[in-house]
Motif scaffolding. Sequence first.
Motif, PDB file in Angstrom:
ATOM      1  N   LEU A  96      36.230   6.269  78.669  1.00 32.23           N
ATOM      2  CA  LEU A  96      35.216   7.325  78.541  1.00 32.23           C
ATOM      3  C   LEU A  96      34.352   7.111  77.309  1.00 32.23           C
ATOM      4  CD1 LEU A  96      37.348  10.484  79.453  1.00 32.23           C
ATOM      5  CD2 LEU A  96      35.502   9.499  80.817  1.00 32.23           C
ATOM      6  N   ALA A  97      34.958   6.624  76.243  1.00 31.83           N
ATOM      7  CA  ALA A  97      34.214   6.386  75.004  1.00 31.83           C
ATOM      8  C   ALA A  97      33.117   5.351  75.208  1.00 31.83           C
ATOM      9  CB  ALA A  97      35.169   5.940  73.899  1.00 31.83           C
ATOM     10  N   VAL A  98      33.321   4.422  76.147  1.00 34.73           N
ATOM     11  CA  VAL A  98      32.336   3.375  76.424  1.00 34.73           C
ATOM     12  C   VAL A  98      31.019   3.977  76.910  1.00 34.73           C
ATOM     13  CG1 VAL A  98      31.811   1.453  77.980  1.00 34.73           C
ATOM     14  CG2 VAL A  98      34.041   1.582  76.898  1.00 34.73           C
ATOM     15  N   VAL A  99      31.091   5.078  77.658  1.00 28.34           N
ATOM     16  CA  VAL A  99      29.874   5.685  78.213  1.00 28.34           C
ATOM     17  C   VAL A  99      29.472   6.941  77.453  1.00 28.34           C
ATOM     18  CG1 VAL A  99      30.335   4.726  80.494  1.00 28.34           C
ATOM     19  CG2 VAL A  99      31.197   7.002  79.927  1.00 28.34           C
ATOM     20  N   ALA A 138      44.997  -4.229  77.224  1.00 29.03           N
ATOM     21  CA  ALA A 138      44.299  -4.331  75.939  1.00 29.03           C
ATOM     22  C   ALA A 138      43.262  -3.220  75.826  1.00 29.03           C
ATOM     23  CB  ALA A 138      43.624  -5.690  75.810  1.00 29.03           C
ATOM     24  N   PRO A 139      43.102  -2.629  74.643  1.00 28.35           N
ATOM     25  CA  PRO A 139      42.130  -1.548  74.464  1.00 28.35           C
ATOM     26  C   PRO A 139      40.714  -1.994  74.804  1.00 28.35           C
ATOM     27  CG  PRO A 139      43.609  -1.709  72.580  1.00 28.35           C
ATOM     28  CD  PRO A 139      43.860  -2.916  73.413  1.00 28.35           C
ATOM     29  N   THR A 140      39.932  -1.077  75.347  1.00 26.84           N
ATOM     30  CA  THR A 140      38.536  -1.363  75.654  1.00 26.84           C
ATOM     31  C   THR A 140      37.734  -1.372  74.359  1.00 26.84           C
ATOM     32  OG1 THR A 140      38.771  -0.256  77.793  1.00 26.84           O
ATOM     33  CG2 THR A 140      36.530  -0.607  76.973  1.00 26.84           C
ATOM     34  N   PRO A 141      37.064  -2.480  74.039  1.00 25.79           N
ATOM     35  CA  PRO A 141      36.324  -2.564  72.777  1.00 25.79           C
ATOM     36  C   PRO A 141      34.998  -1.809  72.847  1.00 25.79           C
ATOM     37  CG  PRO A 141      35.998  -4.566  74.034  1.00 25.79           C
ATOM     38  CD  PRO A 141      36.978  -3.725  74.830  1.00 25.79           C
ATOM     39  N   ALA A 142      34.457  -1.509  71.685  1.00 26.70           N
ATOM     40  CA  ALA A 142      33.133  -0.892  71.620  1.00 26.70           C
ATOM     41  C   ALA A 142      32.082  -1.933  71.983  1.00 26.70           C
ATOM     42  CB  ALA A 142      32.883  -0.342  70.230  1.00 26.70           C
ATOM     43  N   GLY A 143      30.961  -1.482  72.507  1.00 26.34           N
ATOM     44  CA  GLY A 143      29.905  -2.413  72.890  1.00 26.34           C
ATOM     45  C   GLY A 143      29.097  -1.856  74.040  1.00 26.34           C
ATOM     46  N   PRO A 144      28.283  -2.698  74.693  1.00 27.83           N
ATOM     47  CA  PRO A 144      27.489  -2.246  75.840  1.00 27.83           C
ATOM     48  C   PRO A 144      28.359  -1.647  76.926  1.00 27.83           C
ATOM     49  CG  PRO A 144      26.781  -4.432  75.115  1.00 27.83           C
ATOM     50  CD  PRO A 144      28.027  -4.120  74.356  1.00 27.83           C
ATOM     51  N   TRP A 145      27.865  -0.600  77.561  1.00 22.71           N
ATOM     52  CA  TRP A 145      28.681   0.141  78.524  1.00 22.71           C
ATOM     53  C   TRP A 145      29.182  -0.731  79.670  1.00 22.71           C
ATOM     54  CZ3 TRP A 145      27.661   0.550  83.707  1.00 22.71           C
ATOM     55  CH2 TRP A 145      26.367   0.248  84.128  1.00 22.71           C
ATOM     56  N   ARG A 146      28.320  -1.639  80.148  1.00 20.70           N
ATOM     57  CA  ARG A 146      28.727  -2.466  81.281  1.00 20.70           C
ATOM     58  C   ARG A 146      29.849  -3.426  80.879  1.00 20.70           C
ATOM     59  NH1 ARG A 146      25.387  -4.458  86.356  1.00 20.70           N
ATOM     60  NH2 ARG A 146      26.865  -5.980  87.196  1.00 20.70           N
ATOM     61  N   ASP A 147      29.728  -4.025  79.709  1.00 20.83           N
ATOM     62  CA  ASP A 147      30.788  -4.916  79.230  1.00 20.83           C
ATOM     63  C   ASP A 147      32.099  -4.148  79.069  1.00 20.83           C
ATOM     64  OD1 ASP A 147      28.926  -6.913  79.181  1.00 20.83           O
ATOM     65  OD2 ASP A 147      28.679  -6.922  76.997  1.00 20.83           O
ATOM     66  N   GLY A 148      31.993  -2.935  78.551  1.00 19.85           N
ATOM     67  CA  GLY A 148      33.193  -2.131  78.329  1.00 19.85           C
ATOM     68  C   GLY A 148      33.892  -1.761  79.617  1.00 19.85           C
ATOM     69  N   LEU A 149      33.126  -1.314  80.624  1.00 24.77           N
ATOM     70  CA  LEU A 149      33.737  -0.941  81.901  1.00 24.77           C
ATOM     71  C   LEU A 149      34.265  -2.169  82.644  1.00 24.77           C
ATOM     72  CD1 LEU A 149      31.387   1.863  83.270  1.00 24.77           C
ATOM     73  CD2 LEU A 149      33.579   2.084  82.089  1.00 24.77           C
ATOM     74  N   GLU A 150      33.604  -3.307  82.478  1.00 25.41           N
ATOM     75  CA  GLU A 150      34.108  -4.542  83.079  1.00 25.41           C
ATOM     76  C   GLU A 150      35.440  -4.932  82.449  1.00 25.41           C
ATOM     77  OE1 GLU A 150      32.516  -9.051  84.163  1.00 25.41           O
ATOM     78  OE2 GLU A 150      31.323  -7.740  82.886  1.00 25.41           O
ATOM     79  N   HIS A 151      35.540  -4.769  81.124  1.00 25.60           N
ATOM     80  CA  HIS A 151      36.798  -5.057  80.432  1.00 25.60           C
ATOM     81  C   HIS A 151      37.893  -4.099  80.907  1.00 25.60           C
ATOM     82  CE1 HIS A 151      39.506  -6.057  77.058  1.00 25.60           C
ATOM     83  NE2 HIS A 151      39.792  -4.769  77.098  1.00 25.60           N
ATOM     84  N   TYR A 152      37.581  -2.826  80.983  1.00 23.76           N
ATOM     85  CA  TYR A 152      38.551  -1.820  81.428  1.00 23.76           C
ATOM     86  C   TYR A 152      39.055  -2.151  82.827  1.00 23.76           C
ATOM     87  CZ  TYR A 152      40.145   2.725  83.255  1.00 23.76           C
ATOM     88  OH  TYR A 152      40.866   3.735  83.870  1.00 23.76           O
TER      89      TYR A 152
END
Length: 254
Positions: free
Chosen positions: A138-141, A88-102
């Motif tokens: 990468l977009a997350v950070v 599933a695509p990594t959603p926009a949001g806080p960087w930590r949440d995004g990398l955890e999702h990834y």
Amino acid sequence: MKQSDRDRAVRLLWEPQPESSRGPKAALSQSRVVEAALKVADAEGVEAITMRRVAETLGFTTMSLYRHVPGKSELLDLMVDAAWGETAPTPAGPWRDGLEHYAGEVWRMYRAHPWMLQLTTSRRTPGPRAMAAFDRALAVVAELGLKPEEMVAVVTAVGHFVDGVGRTMADRVKAERETGVSEEAWWDGQDALWEHFTPERLPMMTHIWNTGGYERPIGEFEFGLARVLDGLAVFIESEERQREAQVVRRETCL
């Protein structure tokens, strides 16, 4: 691999030809070949993948597969990219949440297809789905004011952690498939080993054993990922890093 072979692999992954839906040839397609190969690898391991084995699964001749996939190497590339397409695509949001999702999506992919971790990743042609997943990570950070090389390093650090814990998982799956003995049953059968677990030889491990520490394991993926993200947070949120980030943001706006 020759340059011509590398170019062919790139075209196969990045410039797919539309599949015909008419005529007798439509009964077999590249997507069907890849789907069948995924099922074989998931059930029997990547070592079971041959053009002949996949053809038998589909009920076609081996030669018929070559009209859709040039060979085993290219088939493996297509299989890997198809697996990445399940994330599933990594959603926009806080960087930590995004990398955890990834990380969680990559982990789930490896659990579904552990054979991926038995492939050599060095110099294997990456596909569009895999690269899109990395690009979204990468977009997350991207808004943290990191230097471009730091963005890559942060996301790669998370990816390397998932790869490492995933390979341990994949090795267990492979061993269980080859022996028919589960990981837990194998360890339970090591009576000769446990006789050497004494306070004199292994004081700390014996203490943990006697107090039930090994019976209450902490999830290796969840625990490890949290600690990796904690470490990245120290780097990202440090005062020095924040000052550097302000400089990067100003230079980006110029």
